[in-house]
Design a protein around this motif. Structure first.
Motif, short mmCIF file in Angstrom:
data_model
loop_
_atom_site.label_atom_id
_atom_site.label_comp_id
_atom_site.label_asym_id
_atom_site.label_seq_id
_atom_site.Cartn_x
_atom_site.Cartn_y
_atom_site.Cartn_z
N VAL A 48 0.78 -1.30 -0.25
CA VAL A 48 0.11 -0.15 -0.16
C VAL A 48 0.76 1.00 -0.10
N SER A 49 2.05 1.33 0.47
CA SER A 49 2.25 2.47 0.71
C SER A 49 3.21 2.77 -0.23
N HIS A 50 3.77 1.49 -1.15
CA HIS A 50 4.93 1.96 -2.10
C HIS A 50 3.85 1.87 -3.82
N THR A 51 2.49 2.17 -3.49
CA THR A 51 1.69 2.57 -4.38
C THR A 51 1.61 3.66 -4.95
N PRO A 52 2.44 4.15 -6.43
CA PRO A 52 2.41 5.64 -6.71
C PRO A 52 1.40 6.20 -6.57
N SER A 53 0.04 5.61 -7.02
CA SER A 53 -1.06 6.68 -6.91
C SER A 53 -1.45 7.03 -5.31
N SER A 54 -1.11 5.92 -4.37
CA SER A 54 -1.93 6.25 -3.18
C SER A 54 -0.16 7.16 -2.90
N TYR A 55 1.14 6.90 -3.40
CA TYR A 55 1.31 9.02 -2.75
C TYR A 55 1.34 9.65 -3.44
N ILE A 56 0.74 9.65 -4.44
CA ILE A 56 0.77 11.08 -5.32
C ILE A 56 -0.44 11.54 -4.20
N GLU A 57 -1.66 10.63 -3.86
CA GLU A 57 -2.83 11.66 -2.88
C GLU A 57 -2.13 12.52 -2.37
N THR A 58 -1.24 11.94 -1.81
CA THR A 58 -0.67 12.16 -0.18
C THR A 58 -0.19 13.68 -0.12
N LEU A 59 -0.02 13.59 -1.58
CA LEU A 59 1.44 15.34 -1.79
C LEU A 59 0.67 16.27 -1.68
N PRO A 60 0.80 17.78 -1.04
CA PRO A 60 -0.09 18.77 -1.32
C PRO A 60 -0.75 19.75 -2.20
N LYS A 61 -1.72 19.76 -2.93
CA LYS A 61 -1.98 20.99 -3.01
C LYS A 61 -0.40 21.46 -4.73
N ALA A 62 -0.62 22.19 -4.17
CA ALA A 62 0.23 22.91 -4.59
C ALA A 62 1.12 22.17 -5.55
N VAL A 63 2.04 21.17 -4.76
CA VAL A 63 3.13 19.77 -5.94
C VAL A 63 1.99 19.24 -6.83
N LYS A 64 0.19 18.36 -6.70
CA LYS A 64 -0.01 17.86 -7.39
C LYS A 64 -0.15 18.97 -8.22
N ARG A 65 -0.44 20.46 -8.33
CA ARG A 65 -0.68 21.03 -9.55
C ARG A 65 0.53 21.32 -10.74
N ARG A 66 2.16 21.29 -9.33
CA ARG A 66 2.86 21.25 -10.28
C ARG A 66 3.07 19.72 -11.47
#
Length: 386
Positions: A48-66
């Motif tokens: 679970v912890s190494h799933t890329p999508s799950s990691y992306i979901e934990t990032l701040p909104k500003a990072v997601k925009r980038r």
């Protein structure tokens, strides 16, 4: 009458719940002390912890925009790559014109319109070792000629059954050829590739040139493959270069009774009322290489093909690509079988290398275990994109 619903001022339900909770806690402790259970839980948590999508979901909104901005850059890269492949197609067209005089000369040798001279038959090499091998081979030929001097010399016209032999040598093609196709393919004199004109949609045409024969009147049978070199709007990140998206065949003008793509069957029909029986004849499709010129059409907008049809179409595209990239440019090597041996050796070499590497890794692990038995098993190396 005494009320049993309370015990020392505590409701009976509460006492029972407390006992159940205590039992559950003891059971949980016992389960958690089981090493197998703990290992399974840890593995699941790691996944679970190494799933890329799950990691992306934990990032701040500003990072997601980038990240989204980077994806837009990637889309633009895909469109530039598409333009690159369009220019590659133009380059292929340019060099095809340079190759063609050599291919025309090949056709003359194959058909016997001209004979080859000794100078044209010799293979020149910059390597002394290759020159020596060529000299040895020439000596062997001279000896063989002297031994056969007393025998009657046969000198057939051209190279008999050149293209038909290629069909037999290449598994991808021989699987399509039926026994009744063989006499027809022996009349095949040349296969050419023609690229689309500048400014036209990307495509290429396979031309199969036949000498006059007893089966059909067409001197040339054609197969056109339409290509696309642009990212898919719905999934631009899947773009990996030009792909064949559709193909068109041609009408074969079969002579009477010579069409090998159909067969005639007889069928008996019984009249329901009178009970009389009549025999009718019916033409049904027949397996043949020449069905290659009557291809399945790719699905249009809003339509979908079944699994078998998709497989048939994909196989057709693969064969067309193989003709263009391998058979036509290297025909003589597929005739002699050298190109086929090279392909087989290359594939076997890759597999052998992989097995050898695996063996080395196992040996290293065993050595590590002997040196340090308490050492934890090494994690597999991260797979890097080539």
């Amino acid at each position: 009458m005494a009320d049993n619903s309370f015990s020392d001022g505590v409701p009976a339900d509460s006492v029972e719940a407390a006992k159940n909770a205590s039992n559950t806690e003891k059971l949980t402790d016992q389960v958690m002390q089981n090493p197998q259970v703990l290992a399974a839980l840890q593995e699941r948590l790691d996944n679970v912890s190494h799933t890329p999508s799950s990691y992306i979901e934990t990032l701040p909104k500003a990072v997601k925009r980038r990240i989204n901005a980077l994806k837009q850059l990637q889309v633009r890269c895909a469109h530039i790559e598409a333009k690159f492949y369009e220019e590659v197609h133009d380059l292929e067209r340019k060099y095809a014109a340079l190759y063609q005089p050599l291919f025309d000369k090949r056709r003359e040798f194959v058909s016997g319109d001209v004979g080859s001279t000794d100078a044209e038959s010799e293979r020149h090499s910059d390597s002394e070792e290759h020159d020596k091998s060529a000299g040895d081979m020439k000596n062997k030929v001279v000896i063989a000629e002297k031994e056969d001097a007393a025998a009657e010399e046969l000198n057939p016209k051209g190279i008999p059954e050149f293209w038909f032999t290629i069909f037999r040598n290449v598994d991808m093609l021989s699987e399509l050829v039926q026994e009744y196709d063989e006499p027809i393919l022996k009349h095949l004199q040349d296969i050419k590739v023609k690229f689309s004109d500048p400014g036209q949609p990307m495509s290429f045409v396979l031309e199969f040139h036949f000498e006059p024969n007893d089966y059909f009147t067409n001197p040339v049978l054609t197969k056109t493959y339409k290509m696309k070199s642009e990212p898919d709007k719905a999934d631009p990140f899947s773009f990996e270069g030009p792909e064949i998206v559709d193909c068109d065949g041609c009408t074969i003008d079969w002579k009477k009774g010579k069409n090998v793509t159909v067969k005639t069957i007889k069928k008996k029909q019984k009249h329901k009322g009178r009970g009389t029986v009549r025999t009718i004849t019916k033409q049904v499709p027949n397996e043949s290489f020449f069905n290659f010129f009557n291809p399945l059409k790719a699905s249009g907008d809003g339509e979908s093909l079944d699994e078998d049809s998709e497989f048939t179409l994909a196989s057709d595209f693969e064969i067309g690509h193989f003709f263009r990239e391998r058979i036509v440019p290297r025909a003589v090597l597929y005739f002699t079988g050298e190109a086929i041996e090279d392909d087989d050796n290359f594939e076997e070499g890759e597999e052998g290398e992989e097995e050898e590497l695996e063996g080395d890794e196992e040996a290293e692990d065993e050595d590590d275990a002997e040196i340090n038995p308490k050492k934890e098993p090494s994690q597999p190396a991260e797979c890097k994109q080539q």
